[in-house]
Design an enzyme around this catalytic site. Structure first.
Site, PDB file in Angstrom:
ATOM      1  N   HIS A 130       5.762   0.362  -1.586  1.00  0.00           N
ATOM      2  CA  HIS A 130       6.304   1.297  -1.559  1.00  0.00           C
ATOM      3  C   HIS A 130       5.287   2.319  -1.989  1.00  0.00           C
ATOM      4  CE1 HIS A 130       5.217  -1.857  -5.553  1.00  0.00           C
ATOM      5  NE2 HIS A 130       4.370   0.011  -5.987  1.00  0.00           N
ATOM      6  N   TYR A 137       6.499  14.443  -9.739  1.00  0.00           N
ATOM      7  CA  TYR A 137       4.956  12.633  -9.584  1.00  0.00           C
ATOM      8  C   TYR A 137       4.657  13.327  -7.952  1.00  0.00           C
ATOM      9  CZ  TYR A 137       3.859   8.403  -9.104  1.00  0.00           C
ATOM     10  OH  TYR A 137       3.744   6.837  -8.664  1.00  0.00           O
ATOM     11  N   HIS A 153      -9.218   5.551  -5.743  1.00  0.00           N
ATOM     12  CA  HIS A 153      -7.734   6.143  -6.381  1.00  0.00           C
ATOM     13  C   HIS A 153      -7.897   4.259  -7.124  1.00  0.00           C
ATOM     14  CE1 HIS A 153      -4.347   6.009  -8.687  1.00  0.00           C
ATOM     15  NE2 HIS A 153      -4.223   6.892  -7.932  1.00  0.00           N
ATOM     16  N   HIS A 170       1.456   0.171  -1.948  1.00  0.00           N
ATOM     17  CA  HIS A 170       1.202  -1.180  -2.473  1.00  0.00           C
ATOM     18  C   HIS A 170       2.259  -2.792  -2.443  1.00  0.00           C
ATOM     19  CE1 HIS A 170       0.544  -2.624  -6.793  1.00  0.00           C
ATOM     20  NE2 HIS A 170      -0.213  -3.351  -6.436  1.00  0.00           N
TER      21      HIS A 170
END
Length: 453
Positions: free
Chosen positions: A385, A364, A306, A349
């Site tokens: 998060h 989302y 990603h 992250h």
């Protein structure tokens, strides 16, 4: 209604019914709403056609490098010195400016809100701005503020300009009409518009929606520009031709009007006897624009892993440190997910940047529940998060075939500076008390033995 007002109303209605735009980003445009109103071959004739006044509006110092030098020449019914008289103090207590260290009892943490409810009282756009976070210092032209807005009444005889920064407006519910000094923009959800620092405008509703809601990024720093594409090359992401700047349009109205100003965090109002939106012609590169987010051409991983979310940057407001943004405007649009043997949602992250997110439409992919259209989340500097437990389990076990991530549009205002929460945001009734519980299901899988768990 006097004849002048009738003619002005008719002219405004006729103009609004045939809104036109000029394509391009940062172009040197020229446009006139009356034939021959724009001087040719010079900027400041001894006398302008139609009895207009020539005036320059500068968005950068005179000696800024050519690539960042911004100015426009306006040819207007009255010069701007007639659009302000003696100022009085005004108050918009829910619109805050950095630095803002409101006192509240909410401790540090990852935060998420449901949508701000529609107002019960009559509110104009200006009255309906609610600041959620601030960062930096407006007086030194560093940082930004993130606002939500809700309103249900048009700014008819009220006008506004913001000397503290440019305003990036992101409608979420209800289309709006933004009538600026330099033209009219109709902006609907899934579109954005930008009003430059110091430019006069008013906002009205359009369509059948009785109330409008959305988000605003007030950028105190260097103006938003297109990010460098680097190895991506000359195409994709936000293409310059898809940005639309309005053609000249003016409002010739002789009646009591109010001009509101935001300057170094304070608000002022002055009363005049006419509309300040009186620019009949203009040329230059300091101008408002709109952009349809559906024209963004995303790039991504076509093999594995990603990529960083910076590949979804629409606009960036740079700092003097290369690659470090005062604020980025990033979107997460519909796209194909095709990466093999890969966890496809955004990874977990911790980040030196601070992330304010909103959802315009749909779901989302990292938060399928709880983050709803019109909602807001805040993941501040260095706070962890990532996908909730449900999204993690689903993405970890799903069959990895090509999937179209459709019917979605999330966005992010991401800044280098910590975002300070306002008292309004901390005490807002739509704050989700249980947001942190979305990660509770991420249990330990490690047992010291090799193998996929």
């Amino acid at each position: 209604m006097d004849q002048t007002a009738i003619q002005a109303a008719d002219a405004e209605a006729a103009t609004a019914n045939r809104l036109k735009y000029m394509p391009g980003f940062g172009n040197d445009f020229e446009t006139e709403s009356l034939p021959g109103a724009l001087p040719q071959g010079q900027n400041s004739p001894q006398k302008c056609n139609y009895g207009l006044y020539a005036e320059q509006l500068s968005g950068s110092p005179f000696t800024a490098p050519r690539g960042t030098n911004e100015r426009s020449w306006l040819y207007r019914i009255r010069p701007s010195v007639r659009h302000t008289r003696r100022f009085s103090n005004a108050s918009y207590p829910l619109w805050k400016t950095a630095p803002c260290l409101d006192e509240h009892s909410l401790p540090l943490g990852q935060l998420r809100w449901d949508p701000i409810p529609a107002p019960e009282e009559k509110l104009t756009f200006l009255q309906g701005v609610r600041t959620m976070t601030t960062a930096g210092d407006a007086a030194t032209q560093v940082g930004m503020s993130a606002h939500a807005y809700v309103f249900n009444e048009d700014m008819v005889d009220d006008y506004f300009f913001d000397a503290d920064g440019e305003l990036l407006i992101v409608p979420q519910l209800g289309a709006i009409r933004v009538f600026t000094e330099m033209g009219i923009m109709d902006v609907e959800p899934l579109e954005i518009c930008l009003v430059p620092r110091g430019m006069m405008f008013k906002v009205m509703t359009t369509g059948e929606q009785t109330a409008s809601r959305g988000y605003i990024c007030e950028n105190y720093g260097a103006k938003f520009t297109l990010p460098d594409r680097g190895p991506i090359g000359a195409n994709c992401l936000a293409n310059p031709r898809d940005f639309k700047t309005p053609v000249a349009a003016f409002e010739d109205k002789e009646k009591p009007c109010r001009v509101h100003v935001k300057w170094c965090g304070k608000f002022y109002v002055t009363e005049i006897g006419h509309s300040p939106l009186d620019v009949v012609a203009w040329h230059g590169n300091y101008a408002p624009y709109k952009y349809d987010l559906r024209t963004f051409s995303p790039v991504g991983a076509i093999s594995f892993d990603h990529p960083d979310p910076s590949i979804f940057s629409v606009l960036t407001a740079p700092t003097e440190d290369a690659g470090t943004a005062n604020v980025d405007f990033v979107i997460f649009p519909p796209r194909w997910l095709v990466a093999e043997h890969t966890f496809r949602p955004p990874w977990y992250h911790r980040n030196i940047m601070s992330e304010f997110m909103g959802l315009i439409h749909g779901q989302y992919d990292a938060k399928e529940e709880g983050f709803v259209p019109g909602g807001i989340s805040l993941h501040n500097m260095m706070l962890p998060h990532g996908p909730d437990a449900l999204a993690f389990e689903k993405a970890s076990n799903v069959e990895l075939k090509p999937v179209k991530l459709d019917h979605t549009m999330a966005f992010m205002f991401e800044t280098r500076y910590p975002q300070q929460l306002t008292k309004y945001a901390a005490e807002l009734e739509t704050l989700q008390d249980d947001y942190l519980e979305c990660w509770d299901g991420l249990e330990r899988k490690f047992d010291g033995t090799p193998g996929i768990k």
